[in-house]
Design an enzyme around this catalytic site. Sequence first.
Site, short mmCIF file in Angstrom:
data_model
loop_
_atom_site.label_atom_id
_atom_site.label_comp_id
_atom_site.label_asym_id
_atom_site.label_seq_id
_atom_site.Cartn_x
_atom_site.Cartn_y
_atom_site.Cartn_z
N ASN A 69 0.45 16.89 1.53
CA ASN A 69 1.32 15.95 2.26
C ASN A 69 2.75 16.43 2.17
OD1 ASN A 69 1.13 13.41 3.75
ND2 ASN A 69 2.60 12.66 2.26
N ILE B 220 -0.06 20.67 7.37
CA ILE B 220 -1.47 20.41 7.11
C ILE B 220 -2.40 21.38 7.83
CG2 ILE B 220 -3.28 18.70 7.60
CD1 ILE B 220 -1.07 16.55 6.96
N HIS C 249 -10.28 2.06 9.22
CA HIS C 249 -9.41 1.18 10.02
C HIS C 249 -9.86 1.09 11.48
CE1 HIS C 249 -6.04 1.80 6.81
NE2 HIS C 249 -6.93 0.89 6.45
N ARG D 156 5.13 6.51 8.66
CA ARG D 156 6.19 6.55 7.65
C ARG D 156 6.79 7.94 7.44
NH1 ARG D 156 1.90 3.71 5.70
NH2 ARG D 156 2.14 1.47 5.49
N ALA E 189 -2.49 9.48 8.84
CA ALA E 189 -1.84 9.77 10.11
C ALA E 189 -1.25 11.19 10.17
CB ALA E 189 -0.76 8.73 10.38
N CYS F 187 -16.78 -14.80 26.56
CA CYS F 187 -16.39 -16.11 26.02
C CYS F 187 -14.95 -16.50 26.34
CB CYS F 187 -16.60 -16.12 24.50
SG CYS F 187 -15.32 -15.26 23.58
N CYS G 222 -11.98 -11.75 27.07
CA CYS G 222 -13.40 -11.42 26.89
C CYS G 222 -14.20 -12.02 28.04
CB CYS G 222 -13.89 -11.97 25.56
SG CYS G 222 -15.66 -11.78 25.31
P1 NAD Z 1 1.85 7.42 6.94
O1 NAD Z 1 2.57 7.41 8.25
O2 NAD Z 1 2.18 6.36 5.96
O3 NAD Z 1 2.06 8.83 6.22
C1 NAD Z 1 1.83 10.07 6.85
C2 NAD Z 1 2.29 11.16 5.91
O4 NAD Z 1 1.92 12.42 6.47
C3 NAD Z 1 3.81 11.19 5.69
O5 NAD Z 1 4.09 11.22 4.31
C4 NAD Z 1 4.25 12.50 6.37
O6 NAD Z 1 5.31 13.14 5.69
C5 NAD Z 1 2.98 13.34 6.28
N1 NAD Z 1 2.87 14.33 7.36
C6 NAD Z 1 2.97 14.08 8.70
N2 NAD Z 1 2.72 15.22 9.40
C7 NAD Z 1 2.47 16.19 8.48
C8 NAD Z 1 2.15 17.58 8.57
N3 NAD Z 1 2.00 18.19 9.75
N4 NAD Z 1 2.00 18.29 7.41
C9 NAD Z 1 2.14 17.68 6.20
N5 NAD Z 1 2.41 16.37 6.05
C10 NAD Z 1 2.58 15.63 7.17
O7 NAD Z 1 0.30 7.45 7.27
P2 NAD Z 1 -0.92 6.74 6.54
O8 NAD Z 1 -0.80 6.87 5.06
O9 NAD Z 1 -2.14 7.25 7.23
O10 NAD Z 1 -0.73 5.20 6.87
C11 NAD Z 1 -0.53 4.77 8.19
C12 NAD Z 1 -1.53 3.74 8.67
O11 NAD Z 1 -1.39 3.62 10.08
C13 NAD Z 1 -2.96 4.16 8.48
O12 NAD Z 1 -3.64 3.06 8.01
C14 NAD Z 1 -3.49 4.52 9.87
O13 NAD Z 1 -4.63 3.72 10.18
C15 NAD Z 1 -2.45 4.05 10.85
N6 NAD Z 1 -1.99 5.12 11.78
C16 NAD Z 1 -2.91 5.91 12.38
C17 NAD Z 1 -2.51 6.90 13.26
C18 NAD Z 1 -3.58 7.76 13.89
O14 NAD Z 1 -4.70 7.31 14.08
N7 NAD Z 1 -3.29 9.03 14.22
C19 NAD Z 1 -1.16 7.10 13.55
C20 NAD Z 1 -0.22 6.26 12.93
C21 NAD Z 1 -0.66 5.27 12.03
ZN ZN Z 2 -15.77 -13.06 23.30
#
Ligand code: NAD
Ligand code: ZN
Length: 258
Positions: free
Chosen positions: A228, A246, A129, A42, A30, A165, A162
């Site tokens: 991260n 990032i 996912h 998180r 994320a 169904c 749906c």
């Molecule tokens: P997470 O929220 O657990 O961790 C994200 C990490 O990224 C954190 O440690 C944070 O400090 C770091 N971070 C955020 N922005 C940053 C930046 N600009 N630079 C550096 N670091 C940065 O995310 P996860 O491990 O992907 O787990 C979350 C679950 O939820 C995943 O399975 C995902 O499918 C889902 N999710 C997806 C989205 C999306 O599609 N964008 C958004 C939220 C959650």
């Molecule tokens: Zn269906």
Amino acid sequence: MTKFAPNEVDLGAIRAWLRAARRVVVLTGAGISTESGIPDFRGPNGVWTRNPEAEKLSTIQNYLADPEIRRKSWRARLEHPAFSAQPNAGHDALVTLERHGKLHALITQNIDGLHLKAGSSAGLVIEVHGNVHKVMCLDCGWKGPMQHALERVRAGEHDPQCRECGGILKSDTISFGQALVPEVIDRALRAAEEADFLLAVGSTLQVYPVAHAVPLAKSNGARVVIVNAQPTQFDALADAVVRAPIGTVLAQLCAVAA
Ligand code: NAD
Ligand code: ZN
């Protein structure tokens, strides 16, 4: 292990590793999409950090059992930032990496579809996912475009069913408590095994089995680099950990990776 402090700009060592690599596998979470305006779970401004109750709403059991949770979920989908978000420098940098011919696979935990929107090849992106742009029936397995379901919600259906169904519809994403698609996760872990360089980006690496990609790659001889803002449980096994934004880091790493 090489550790880079925040704002450290000397990424030369990692660039040299990338230049030497043949099969780069990137694992994104994320955190790569926060710069596109989609909150993570998180991180400091994460959905669950701000509202721990939200985690409970994300389980499949609650979704199936409680029509009120489904109504709330559909309202939340109407507002989901993924439908208006644009890819950022981080997503773009991974497209550049692919153009250099280095990318073996791009495993993503994200459901926002932004890697594909940025231009990463569908054949290389493994969405473990799922993807919020599709909807699926939890009873018969029918799939269709999310926008059509959202139009039904806008037109007044609180919990659209749906049309094949009468079953329960949900975004084609993996909720907590829901099984992964075996072929998809197998493909992701196989790619991690084949990597000679694994780059884990924007993930707390707490969600299994996908997090297993990191130790798996390492034990098969890959160099591991984690980008991260917060610590992860695999920092100690990484060859380098970069705690800096990032988009900036990936742009610097990938531009000269050829
Ligand atoms: P997470 O929220 O657990 O961790 C994200 C990490 O990224 C954190 O440690 C944070 O400090 C770091 N971070 C955020 N922005 C940053 C930046 N600009 N630079 C550096 N670091 C940065 O995310 P996860 O491990 O992907 O787990 C979350 C679950 O939820 C995943 O399975 C995902 O499918 C889902 N999710 C997806 C989205 C999306 O599609 N964008 C958004 C939220 C959650
Ligand atoms: Zn269906």
